[in-house]
Write an enzyme that holds these catalytic residues in place. Structure first.
Site, short mmCIF file in Angstrom:
data_model
loop_
_atom_site.label_atom_id
_atom_site.label_comp_id
_atom_site.label_asym_id
_atom_site.label_seq_id
_atom_site.Cartn_x
_atom_site.Cartn_y
_atom_site.Cartn_z
N GLN A 17 4.95 4.08 1.80
CA GLN A 17 4.22 3.42 0.72
C GLN A 17 2.81 4.01 0.62
OE1 GLN A 17 3.17 -0.57 1.82
NE2 GLN A 17 2.86 -1.27 -0.28
N GLY A 18 2.47 4.58 -0.53
CA GLY A 18 1.14 5.18 -0.71
C GLY A 18 0.32 4.35 -1.69
N SER A 77 -2.69 2.03 -0.40
CA SER A 77 -4.07 1.84 0.05
C SER A 77 -4.87 3.13 -0.01
CB SER A 77 -4.10 1.34 1.50
OG SER A 77 -3.35 0.16 1.61
N SER A 82 2.02 4.28 6.51
CA SER A 82 2.94 4.12 7.65
C SER A 82 4.14 5.03 7.48
CB SER A 82 3.45 2.67 7.73
OG SER A 82 2.43 1.80 8.04
N GLU A 109 7.58 -7.20 -0.30
CA GLU A 109 7.01 -6.88 1.02
C GLU A 109 6.62 -8.17 1.74
OE1 GLU A 109 3.36 -4.57 0.96
OE2 GLU A 109 3.62 -4.00 3.06
N GLU A 156 -7.09 -13.38 4.73
CA GLU A 156 -8.07 -13.94 3.78
C GLU A 156 -7.55 -13.80 2.34
OE1 GLU A 156 -8.77 -11.68 6.13
OE2 GLU A 156 -9.98 -12.84 7.53
#
Ligand SMILES: Cc1cc2nc3c(=O)[nH]c(=O)nc-3n(C[C@H](O)[C@H](O)[C@H](O)COP(=O)(O)OP(=O)(O)OC[C@H]3O[C@@H](n4cnc5c(N)ncnc54)[C@H](O)[C@@H]3O)c2cc1C
Length: 397
Positions: A130-131, A133, A165, A248, A381
């Site tokens: 997964q790209g 961030s 990851s 996810e 958060e």
């Protein structure tokens, strides 16, 4: 839902149990608990394991049969996961493909994209990462700056992703890129599939607190990607990404629950055999109370997971309330790590490879890995903000 199992379901459980007893390789038994999955030689082993699971019809249990899945009922899935946990078996390797990209392609992909990718996700022939961030776009994902510019029938991508990851072993990645920099930040984004071997794409491993380098910095320097790889509409990638993130946080958390349950059972075994004040730690009233709290939490997580999956199986989609599972799982995971450290004492810090490391050093790995549980897939958060604003209807300020 009805919690009693029918005779056919009990039969399915016996079949899965017997299959795992015969087919789970000895070197993988107990490895569903906590160990690196990012080392290339482990990946080879886990790829084989997913293939074995797939041949037996246990991968893509929830995928419709038309996409190569089993189209299984919720109860069958639950039974399967319970038996995987009982056998302490590792999960299928291609987690991002199975639980995030697969459902996203089923909802937003073209027939050609589904035909090209879905089957290879199931067989682990192609591993996905997964790209999303970037250095300045984690929680504030819509702030991402990686640019994609149309050039003929290709997009040319430039920018940087981070925390990718399994990027170093992935064949493909699903990326979120900016195609219209003039549009408001949630608009002008596009979801695109990138071959990780494309010229101009380089990876730099990032070593984590556990010692492994499971995630990476990903640099894209004039990477050319066919426009046909866009999923959904150009500039409307945010809606596509929300589907991926919902899966996810919801479905993937249900699967993460297997590892947590396995860890809890192992903690019980450790507490029974670790002496404390002349008796097993499991007889200590404080330890007992802490473990009881974890067991109650684990049960709540399981029931909440059943509720979410029931809704999905009845045609609903994972919604913002799925964030509850992720939030609660990450808290429970960190509590479990803390109780384990308390029960095992200083031995919990001994790494794998040393004869004094309890459970082959998996506790050291588990306790360090748990630090990231409140960050990955949405920080605690941010999930509280989502639940407050979008589920409870609290004012934004
Ligand atoms: C183990 C692991 C694996 C990961 N794998 C991937 C992957 O494969 N692909 C991928 O794309 N990403 C991946 N990530 C990245 C992950 O999604 C981000 O780390 C996460 O979204 C947080 O972003 P950030 O690191 O930029 O932190 P920031 O967004 O900079 O946040 C820093 C702190 O500020 C707080 N904060 C930020 N904004 C607010 C706000 N509005 N209100 C209250 N608090 C706020 C956060 O909660 C956090 O505590 C992974 C992360 C981890 C830990």
């Amino acid at each position: 839902m009805d919690f009693d199992f029918t005779e056919a379901q009990q039969g399915f459980r016996q079949d899965v149990r017997a299959w795992l007893a015969t087919n789970l390789p000895e070197d993988l038994r107990g490895r569903g608990f906590a160990s690196s999955r990012g080392e290339p030689e482990k990946v080879v082993r886990l790829r084989e394991w997913q293939r074995t699971l797939h041949k037996a019809g246990f991968v893509g249990m929830d995928w419709p049969a038309e996409y190569g899945g089993r189209g299984a009922s919720l109860v069958e899935q639950v039974i399967f996961y319970e038996e995987m946990s009982r056998a302490q078996a590792p999960q299928p390797l291609n987690r991002s493909g199975l639980s995030m990209l697969g459902p996203t392609l089923m909802k937003h992909g073209t027939p050609a994209q589904r035909a090209r990718h879905l089957d290879r996700i199931l067989t682990a022939e192609e591993i996905w990462c997964q790209g999303f961030s970037e250095p300045n776009a984690g929680s504030d994902l819509a702030n991402l700056q990686t640019r994609a510019v149309l050039d003929g029938d290709h997009y040319v991508i430039n920018g940087q992703k981070v925390w990718t990851s399994m990027g170093h072993v992935a064949d493909w990645g699903f990326f979120l890129v900016r195609t219209d920099p003039a549009a408001p930040k949630h608009k002008g984004l596009t979801f695109i599939l990138v071959d990780m071997k494309s010229p101009g794409l380089t990876l730099r491993p990032l070593r984590q607190i556990t010692g492994e380098a499971e995630f990476n910095e990903t640099f894209l320097d004039n990477v050319r990607v066919p426009a046909a790889n866009v999923v959904g509409k150009v500039n409307e990638g945010w809606a596509v990404a929300l589907t991926t993130l919902a899966y996810e946080r919801d479905v993937l958390t249900f699967i993460r629950h297997i590892s947590l349950r396995t860890a809890l059972h192992r903690l019980l075994e450790v507490a029974r055999r670790t002496p404390r004040g002349g008796r097993p730690a499991a007889h200590d009233p404080v330890v007992r109370q802490k473990i009881a709290e974890l067991l109650i939490g684990e049960r709540c997580l399981q029931l909440h997971g059943y509720r979410s999956l029931t809704r999905i199986l009845h045609g609903g989609a994972p919604g913002p309330e799925g964030s509850t599972s992720k939030l609660f799982w990450s808290q429970l995971d960190q509590d479990l790590a803390e109780v384990a450290t308390h029960v095992i004492g200083p031995y919990s810090q001994i790494k794998a490879g040393h004869p004094l490391a309890p459970d082959e050093g998996q506790w050291e790995f588990y306790c360090l890995l748990a630090r990231g549980s409140g960050i990955r897939a949405g920080t605690t958060e941010i999930l509280r903000n989502i639940l407050g604003e979008r589920v409870l209807g609290l004012p934004k300020d």
